[in-house]
Scaffold this motif. Structure first.
Motif, PDB file in Angstrom:
ATOM      1  N   ARG A   1       0.832  -1.212   0.000  1.00 20.05           N
ATOM      2  CA  ARG A   1       0.000   0.000   0.000  1.00 20.05           C
ATOM      3  C   ARG A   1       0.867   1.263   0.000  1.00 20.05           C
ATOM      4  O   ARG A   1       0.602   2.218  -0.731  1.00 20.05           O
ATOM      5  N   CYS A   2       1.900   1.276   0.830  1.00 23.57           N
ATOM      6  CA  CYS A   2       2.762   2.458   0.924  1.00 23.57           C
ATOM      7  C   CYS A   2       3.571   2.662  -0.348  1.00 23.57           C
ATOM      8  O   CYS A   2       3.833   3.798  -0.752  1.00 23.57           O
ATOM      9  N   GLY A   3       3.969   1.563  -0.989  1.00 23.56           N
ATOM     10  CA  GLY A   3       4.710   1.672  -2.247  1.00 23.56           C
ATOM     11  C   GLY A   3       3.869   2.315  -3.331  1.00 23.56           C
ATOM     12  O   GLY A   3       4.319   3.226  -4.041  1.00 23.56           O
ATOM     13  N   THR A   4       2.613   1.856  -3.466  1.00 30.42           N
ATOM     14  CA  THR A   4       1.707   2.435  -4.464  1.00 30.42           C
ATOM     15  C   THR A   4       1.388   3.885  -4.123  1.00 30.42           C
ATOM     16  O   THR A   4       1.316   4.744  -5.006  1.00 30.42           O
ATOM     17  N   LEU A   5       1.207   4.154  -2.828  1.00 27.08           N
ATOM     18  CA  LEU A   5       0.920   5.522  -2.381  1.00 27.08           C
ATOM     19  C   LEU A   5       2.044   6.477  -2.750  1.00 27.08           C
ATOM     20  O   LEU A   5       1.802   7.577  -3.273  1.00 27.08           O
ATOM     21  N   SER A   6       3.279   6.060  -2.492  1.00 26.82           N
ATOM     22  CA  SER A   6       4.424   6.927  -2.788  1.00 26.82           C
ATOM     23  C   SER A   6       4.539   7.192  -4.284  1.00 26.82           C
ATOM     24  O   SER A   6       4.864   8.305  -4.714  1.00 26.82           O
ATOM     25  N   LEU A   7       4.237   6.181  -5.097  1.00 26.06           N
ATOM     26  CA  LEU A   7       4.297   6.348  -6.546  1.00 26.06           C
ATOM     27  C   LEU A   7       3.199   7.307  -7.020  1.00 26.06           C
ATOM     28  O   LEU A   7       3.433   8.150  -7.892  1.00 26.06           O
ATOM     29  N   CYS A   8       2.019   7.219  -6.438  1.00 24.22           N
ATOM     30  CA  CYS A   8       0.922   8.120  -6.805  1.00 24.22           C
ATOM     31  C   CYS A   8       1.227   9.567  -6.417  1.00 24.22           C
ATOM     32  O   CYS A   8       0.828  10.502  -7.122  1.00 24.22           O
ATOM     33  N   ILE A   9       1.928   9.742  -5.306  1.00 25.34           N
ATOM     34  CA  ILE A   9       2.326  11.101  -4.905  1.00 25.34           C
ATOM     35  C   ILE A   9       3.274  11.693  -5.939  1.00 25.34           C
ATOM     36  O   ILE A   9       3.146  12.862  -6.329  1.00 25.34           O
ATOM     37  N   ALA A  10       4.229  10.875  -6.393  1.00 24.08           N
ATOM     38  CA  ALA A  10       5.154  11.331  -7.434  1.00 24.08           C
ATOM     39  C   ALA A  10       4.404  11.644  -8.724  1.00 24.08           C
ATOM     40  O   ALA A  10       4.658  12.670  -9.375  1.00 24.08           O
ATOM     41  N   LEU A  11       3.456  10.786  -9.093  1.00 23.76           N
ATOM     42  CA  LEU A  11       2.683  11.005 -10.313  1.00 23.76           C
ATOM     43  C   LEU A  11       1.819  12.261 -10.221  1.00 23.76           C
ATOM     44  O   LEU A  11       1.592  12.936 -11.231  1.00 23.76           O
ATOM     45  N   SER A  12       1.369  12.577  -9.021  1.00 22.11           N
ATOM     46  CA  SER A  12       0.581  13.797  -8.830  1.00 22.11           C
ATOM     47  C   SER A  12       1.401  15.041  -9.131  1.00 22.11           C
ATOM     48  O   SER A  12       0.875  16.049  -9.614  1.00 22.11           O
ATOM     49  N   ASN A  13       2.698  14.961  -8.858  1.00 26.38           N
ATOM     50  CA  ASN A  13       3.592  16.074  -9.173  1.00 26.38           C
ATOM     51  C   ASN A  13       3.915  16.124 -10.665  1.00 26.38           C
ATOM     52  O   ASN A  13       4.040  17.200 -11.245  1.00 26.38           O
ATOM     53  N   PHE A  14       4.034  14.964 -11.290  1.00 26.83           N
ATOM     54  CA  PHE A  14       4.361  14.915 -12.718  1.00 26.83           C
ATOM     55  C   PHE A  14       3.148  15.249 -13.589  1.00 26.83           C
ATOM     56  O   PHE A  14       3.292  15.823 -14.663  1.00 26.83           O
ATOM     57  N   TYR A  15       1.959  14.855 -13.107  1.00 30.03           N
ATOM     58  CA  TYR A  15       0.724  15.093 -13.856  1.00 30.03           C
ATOM     59  C   TYR A  15      -0.292  15.808 -12.958  1.00 30.03           C
ATOM     60  O   TYR A  15      -1.316  15.209 -12.566  1.00 30.03           O
ATOM     61  N   PRO A  16      -0.022  17.062 -12.595  1.00 27.53           N
ATOM     62  CA  PRO A  16      -0.890  17.782 -11.640  1.00 27.53           C
ATOM     63  C   PRO A  16      -2.344  17.907 -12.093  1.00 27.53           C
ATOM     64  O   PRO A  16      -3.242  18.021 -11.259  1.00 27.53           O
ATOM     65  N   LYS A  17      -2.563  17.853 -13.400  1.00 37.23           N
ATOM     66  CA  LYS A  17      -3.927  17.948 -13.929  1.00 37.23           C
ATOM     67  C   LYS A  17      -4.793  16.782 -13.450  1.00 37.23           C
ATOM     68  O   LYS A  17      -6.017  16.903 -13.314  1.00 37.23           O
ATOM     69  N   TYR A  18      -4.151  15.645 -13.176  1.00 34.12           N
ATOM     70  CA  TYR A  18      -4.891  14.446 -12.764  1.00 34.12           C
ATOM     71  C   TYR A  18      -4.683  14.119 -11.284  1.00 34.12           C
ATOM     72  O   TYR A  18      -4.897  12.978 -10.857  1.00 34.12           O
ATOM     73  N   MET A  19      -4.300  15.126 -10.501  1.00 28.96           N
ATOM     74  CA  MET A  19      -4.016  14.905  -9.086  1.00 28.96           C
ATOM     75  C   MET A  19      -5.214  14.298  -8.355  1.00 28.96           C
ATOM     76  O   MET A  19      -5.053  13.391  -7.527  1.00 28.96           O
ATOM     77  N   PHE A  20      -6.414  14.798  -8.646  1.00 36.65           N
ATOM     78  CA  PHE A  20      -7.599  14.273  -7.956  1.00 36.65           C
ATOM     79  C   PHE A  20      -7.763  12.776  -8.191  1.00 36.65           C
ATOM     80  O   PHE A  20      -8.123  12.026  -7.271  1.00 36.65           O
ATOM     81  N   LEU A  21      -7.507  12.318  -9.408  1.00 34.10           N
ATOM     82  CA  LEU A  21      -7.653  10.900  -9.719  1.00 34.10           C
ATOM     83  C   LEU A  21      -6.619  10.064  -8.964  1.00 34.10           C
ATOM     84  O   LEU A  21      -6.934   8.961  -8.498  1.00 34.10           O
ATOM     85  N   PHE A  22      -5.406  10.586  -8.838  1.00 37.31           N
ATOM     86  CA  PHE A  22      -4.387   9.874  -8.065  1.00 37.31           C
ATOM     87  C   PHE A  22      -4.754   9.846  -6.581  1.00 37.31           C
ATOM     88  O   PHE A  22      -4.562   8.828  -5.902  1.00 37.31           O
ATOM     89  N   GLN A  23      -5.275  10.960  -6.086  1.00 38.23           N
ATOM     90  CA  GLN A  23      -5.725  11.003  -4.694  1.00 38.23           C
ATOM     91  C   GLN A  23      -6.849   9.998  -4.470  1.00 38.23           C
ATOM     92  O   GLN A  23      -6.858   9.263  -3.470  1.00 38.23           O
ATOM     93  N   LEU A  24      -7.795   9.963  -5.402  1.00 41.33           N
ATOM     94  CA  LEU A  24      -8.918   9.038  -5.307  1.00 41.33           C
ATOM     95  C   LEU A  24      -8.430   7.596  -5.325  1.00 41.33           C
ATOM     96  O   LEU A  24      -8.920   6.748  -4.568  1.00 41.33           O
ATOM     97  N   SER A  25      -7.458   7.311  -6.173  1.00 38.95           N
ATOM     98  CA  SER A  25      -6.898   5.964  -6.257  1.00 38.95           C
ATOM     99  C   SER A  25      -6.270   5.549  -4.928  1.00 38.95           C
ATOM    100  O   SER A  25      -6.467   4.416  -4.462  1.00 38.95           O
ATOM    101  N   CYS A  26      -5.527   6.457  -4.309  1.00 42.18           N
ATOM    102  CA  CYS A  26      -4.893   6.167  -3.017  1.00 42.18           C
ATOM    103  C   CYS A  26      -5.926   5.927  -1.933  1.00 42.18           C
ATOM    104  O   CYS A  26      -5.796   4.997  -1.124  1.00 42.18           O
TER     105      CYS A  26
END
Length: 215
Positions: free
Chosen positions: A75-100
């Motif tokens: 869970r923490c591994g996927t969470l950390s990757l989603c946090i990084a992706l939120s920075n790389f793709y800020p337009k889709y931050m909500f979707l990454f947050q929702l996924s986490c």
């Protein structure tokens, strides 16, 4: 004559689990700057997830601590990757947050419902009665495919930020892998939500029966 008490923290599968955590931390540190180190550590940590299960069965060292450690690392591994992706793709931050939120909350409530069910004798909703869920749990190839496809989606999306990869059918390799694995990620998210739904029902059954017993 007293027997020496086992130290479960030093069991082979748990030692593998600690190695996974160390690799996860290294991956997290390099995610913003060095995709080669980050991705290598992330993938190796994920692959070791299979080895700790084999080690647990081989050495007969399956423990609740190891199972929970394994879940938390995933869970923490996927969470950390989603946090990084939120920075790389800020337009889709909500979707990454929702996924986490879905990933962590659904696994959390399902784990707790399983623990609570083990302490009672009530009749619960069994997801294995559903043919789709029965295959999901009993078929190792299907389970591996779903987990692999989900990880492939996030990993390829991460790599696509840094490199294009070979061009295939007009798309970069990593973008193409991301597109191919998207349906798997969506289905696995749906399964997580089903976990949450069933776990909630089972916990409500425990609540209702406990309230009856108190009256």
């Amino acid at each position: 004559m007293s027997t020496k008490q086992e130290n479960i923290f030093l069991f082979v599968p748990n030692l593998i689990g600690y190695a996974r955590i160390l690799l996860a931390f290294v991956s997290m540190y390099f995610m913003p700057t060095n995709y080669k180190i980050a991705c290598t550590c992330y993938v190796v940590s994920a692959l070791l997830d299979a080895f700790d299960g084999h080690a647990a069965r081989l050495f007969k060292q399956s423990t609740k601590f190891g199972a929970i450690l394994d879940q938390l690392t995933d869970r923490c591994g996927t969470l950390s990757l989603c946090i990084a992706l939120s920075n790389f793709y800020p337009k889709y931050m909500f979707l990454f947050q929702l996924s986490c939120v879905i990933d962590i909350s659904c696994h959390w409530i399902y784990l707790h419902s399983s623990i609570l069910q083990g302490k009672t004798t009530h009749k619960f909703v069994d997801m294995s009665e559903n043919p789709i869920m029965r295959y999901y749990y009993t078929s190792k190839p299907i389970l591996f495919f779903m987990c692999f496809g989900n990880e492939l989606f996030f990993a390829s999306l991460y790599l696509a930020h840094f490199v294009t990869g070979p061009i295939i059918a007009g798309h970069g390799l990593f973008k193409l892998l991301c597109l191919i694995s998207t349906p798997v990620m969506i289905v696995k998210t749906g399964i997580s939500l089903l976990h949450c739904y069933i776990a909630s029902i089972n916990i409500s059954i425990i609540d209702v029966n406990e309230r009856k017993e108190k009256k």
